[in-house]
Design a protein around this motif. Structure first.
Motif, mmCIF file in Angstrom:
data_model
loop_
_atom_site.group_PDB
_atom_site.id
_atom_site.type_symbol
_atom_site.label_atom_id
_atom_site.label_comp_id
_atom_site.label_asym_id
_atom_site.label_seq_id
_atom_site.Cartn_x
_atom_site.Cartn_y
_atom_site.Cartn_z
ATOM 1 N N ARG A 257 0.832 -1.206 0.000
ATOM 2 C CA ARG A 257 0.000 0.000 0.000
ATOM 3 C C ARG A 257 0.870 1.261 0.000
ATOM 4 O O ARG A 257 0.605 2.218 -0.744
ATOM 5 C CB ARG A 257 -0.909 0.001 1.231
ATOM 6 N N GLU A 258 1.916 1.247 0.844
ATOM 7 C CA GLU A 258 2.827 2.395 0.882
ATOM 8 C C GLU A 258 3.502 2.599 -0.465
ATOM 9 O O GLU A 258 3.688 3.745 -0.909
ATOM 10 C CB GLU A 258 3.873 2.184 1.978
ATOM 11 N N HIS A 259 3.872 1.484 -1.111
ATOM 12 C CA HIS A 259 4.501 1.580 -2.432
ATOM 13 C C HIS A 259 3.542 2.178 -3.452
ATOM 14 O O HIS A 259 3.922 3.063 -4.241
ATOM 15 C CB HIS A 259 4.957 0.194 -2.888
ATOM 16 N N LEU A 260 2.287 1.725 -3.442
ATOM 17 C CA LEU A 260 1.298 2.236 -4.389
ATOM 18 C C LEU A 260 1.001 3.706 -4.137
ATOM 19 O O LEU A 260 0.799 4.477 -5.089
ATOM 20 C CB LEU A 260 0.007 1.406 -4.291
ATOM 21 N N GLU A 261 0.966 4.091 -2.861
ATOM 22 C CA GLU A 261 0.751 5.510 -2.538
ATOM 23 C C GLU A 261 1.895 6.365 -3.067
ATOM 24 O O GLU A 261 1.673 7.464 -3.580
ATOM 25 C CB GLU A 261 0.610 5.686 -1.030
ATOM 26 N N GLU A 262 3.114 5.841 -2.928
ATOM 27 C CA GLU A 262 4.283 6.565 -3.441
ATOM 28 C C GLU A 262 4.218 6.683 -4.960
ATOM 29 O O GLU A 262 4.510 7.738 -5.532
ATOM 30 C CB GLU A 262 5.564 5.858 -3.004
ATOM 31 N N VAL A 263 3.838 5.591 -5.623
ATOM 32 C CA VAL A 263 3.701 5.611 -7.083
ATOM 33 C C VAL A 263 2.643 6.622 -7.504
ATOM 34 O O VAL A 263 2.819 7.358 -8.490
ATOM 35 C CB VAL A 263 3.341 4.199 -7.602
ATOM 36 N N ALA A 264 1.533 6.680 -6.763
ATOM 37 C CA ALA A 264 0.440 7.600 -7.105
ATOM 38 C C ALA A 264 0.854 9.055 -6.964
ATOM 39 O O ALA A 264 0.289 9.935 -7.615
ATOM 40 C CB ALA A 264 -0.767 7.315 -6.216
ATOM 41 N N ARG A 265 1.860 9.322 -6.128
ATOM 42 C CA ARG A 265 2.314 10.703 -5.929
ATOM 43 C C ARG A 265 3.334 11.140 -6.976
ATOM 44 O O ARG A 265 3.671 12.313 -7.052
ATOM 45 C CB ARG A 265 2.933 10.854 -4.535
ATOM 46 N N ARG A 266 3.837 10.186 -7.753
ATOM 47 C CA ARG A 266 4.926 10.483 -8.681
ATOM 48 C C ARG A 266 4.438 10.624 -10.115
ATOM 49 O O ARG A 266 3.488 9.972 -10.547
ATOM 50 C CB ARG A 266 5.969 9.360 -8.623
ATOM 51 N N ASP A 267 5.134 11.463 -10.866
ATOM 52 C CA ASP A 267 4.935 11.541 -12.306
ATOM 53 C C ASP A 267 5.705 10.388 -12.936
ATOM 54 O O ASP A 267 6.906 10.221 -12.681
ATOM 55 C CB ASP A 267 5.459 12.885 -12.830
ATOM 56 N N THR A 268 5.027 9.595 -13.725
ATOM 57 C CA THR A 268 5.642 8.365 -14.244
ATOM 58 C C THR A 268 6.807 8.631 -15.190
ATOM 59 O O THR A 268 7.709 7.804 -15.304
ATOM 60 C CB THR A 268 4.589 7.505 -14.963
ATOM 61 N N LEU A 269 6.817 9.764 -15.869
ATOM 62 C CA LEU A 269 7.881 10.050 -16.835
ATOM 63 C C LEU A 269 9.141 10.572 -16.155
ATOM 64 O O LEU A 269 10.241 10.083 -16.390
ATOM 65 C CB LEU A 269 7.389 11.048 -17.883
ATOM 66 N N THR A 270 8.987 11.575 -15.309
ATOM 67 C CA THR A 270 10.150 12.263 -14.734
ATOM 68 C C THR A 270 10.524 11.769 -13.340
ATOM 69 O O THR A 270 11.604 12.081 -12.839
ATOM 70 C CB THR A 270 9.877 13.775 -14.635
ATOM 71 N N ASN A 271 9.624 11.042 -12.692
ATOM 72 C CA ASN A 271 9.796 10.554 -11.315
ATOM 73 C C ASN A 271 9.807 11.679 -10.289
ATOM 74 O O ASN A 271 10.078 11.446 -9.103
ATOM 75 C CB ASN A 271 11.063 9.705 -11.168
ATOM 76 N N LEU A 272 9.505 12.901 -10.717
ATOM 77 C CA LEU A 272 9.247 13.962 -9.753
ATOM 78 C C LEU A 272 7.818 13.789 -9.243
ATOM 79 O O LEU A 272 7.048 12.986 -9.760
ATOM 80 C CB LEU A 272 9.403 15.334 -10.411
#
Length: 421
Positions: A257-272
């Protein structure tokens, strides 16, 4: 009252066992040593057995790692038991060889604790293929006589043996501190067991620096402490992998869940971070900054002629441009700062406790890094605008101010071309 009686009964039982072992040791030390060692060996192998038996449904891989360590350590312990002075299994050996096996076994155990705690990403396969050959090497070193002497008849422990005990104690203290501070959920479920096992192991090693006679009291005490350390680990493995497998599963789900939350906060292209997370984050941050009276500075960044880059070189190149700009931003700010892809080719940077002048310097640094970047094979430039948010001010107005400053820079770059036209 019932709990107090239960604790008293447990303490009384352990005390009785300790007294019984001490009595046996006084009457026949070899019998005591064989009993305590075979129980320790059985306990160590039980750790491995339980770990391997539960690997199918236990999501916490730390159990398997301890299982691998305690698969090999009892092998050396078994040889230590057979070689002990007076057993008569290896007739030409003295008290030196069993002491060497003891140091070899404890070295493997301490190494296991160190690797599991300090290198959590180490795989079970890597541990197995490390401990297998290492165990074989240590046994061969004792068997063929090139392991350093640990005990000399008539004079007692060697400097090497005592030094190794203190070295292992030092390493265990580092492991203990690491375990206490670790936030890894896979370790937290075993934290109490690991801490207790380390403490008893340290007490055992210190006891083994004090004896002169291999049948002496401190030798007796050291074996008791070592056995208890095994027992504590076994109890932790059983409780957490058999009695409560659901807990391990919940911990794994929590990590996911923590991993998915982190992914949801990130821009998939730039990782910002993405704009949605920025909008959520800035609300909390501005309140905190106002409360602590800390200034924040905004930098709005836009890639010049980004549409032309896409049209001329394609969207893949355009994506590489955005990733390059993002890397230049990330490498120019502190860990306390915040950077996000605001949308399209726009980026937002928020500098913590920084003035507008400092923000201007950071923005210029980012622009210079983009300009000298050779990754793309084409010239890329950015425009930026900075604005400082005073504590308590409206961040939307300051954000708009930075945005307007960015477009003024962009317009100023195009002005000479317009005049020439």
């Amino acid at each position: 009252m019932r709990n107090i009686l239960k604790k008293f009964a447990i303490i009384a039982a352990y005390t009785s066992i300790f007294i019984a072992l001490l009595f046996v040791a006084r009457k026949n030390y070899l019998l005591y040593h064989s009993i305590i060692e075979f129980f320790a060996i059985f306990t160590g192998l039980s750790i491995s057995l339980v770990s391997f038996a539960t690997r199918g449904f236990n999501q916490n891989r730390i159990f398997m790692k301890f299982g691998i360590v305690y698969l090999f350590v009892p092998i050396v312990d078994f040889l230590h038991t057979l070689a002990y002075k007076g057993m008569g299994v290896f007739r030409n050996w003295t008290a030196n060889q069993p002491t060497q096996f003891w140091i070899a076994g404890r070295s493997l155990e301490v190494l296991g604790f160190f690797l599991i705690l300090f290198f959590p990403k180490i795989t079970e396969r890597a541990l197995f293929f490390l401990f297998g050959p290492l165990t074989a090497f240590l046994i061969s070193a004792v068997w063929f006589g090139f392991f350093p002497d640990c005990f000399v008849e008539g004079s007692g422990l060697t400097v090497f043996k005592i030094a190794m005990e203190y070295l292992m104690v030092s390493v265990l203290l580092l492991v203990l501190i690491k375990c206490m501070r670790s936030r890894d959920t896979s370790i937290s479920v075993l934290r109490r067991s690991i801490v207790s096992a380390i403490v008893f192991t340290i007490l055992g090693e210190l006891s083994f620096t004090l004896y002169v006679d291999v049948y002496g009291f401190f030798n007796f005490l050291g074996h008791v402490f070592r056995f208890v350390s095994y027992l504590v680990i076994l109890n932790g493995v059983i409780v957490n992998s058999l009695k409560d497998p659901v807990q391990s599963l919940l911990l794994e789900l929590n990590r996911e869940r923590e991993h998915l939350e982190e992914v949801a906060r990130r821009d998939t292209l730039t990782n910002l971070f993405n704009r949605a997370h920025f909008n959520e984050w800035i609300q909390r941050q501005t309140k905190h900054a106002a409360l602590c009276k800390i200034p924040l500075s905004f930098i709005m960044i836009d890639v010049d002629d980004f549409k032309k880059i896409n049209d001329s070189f394609g969207h893949i190149t355009g994506d590489e441009v955005l990733k390059t700009v993002a890397r230049c931003i990330a490498s120019s700010i502190r860990s306390s700062d915040f950077a996000a892809r605001y949308g399209g080719d726009e980026f937002i940077v928020v500098l913590h406790d920084a003035s507008e002048k400092q923000a201007e310097q950071i923005a210029q640094r980012i622009r210079e890094k983009v300009a000298v970047s050779k990754e793309l094979g084409l010239n890329v430039d950015i425009s930026y605008g900075v604005a400082e948010l005073e504590p308590g001010a409206d961040h939307l107005k300051v954000l708009q101010k930075a945005d307007e400053a960015m477009y003024r820079m962009k317009k100023a770059k195009k002005a000479p071309l317009d005049i020439q036209g």
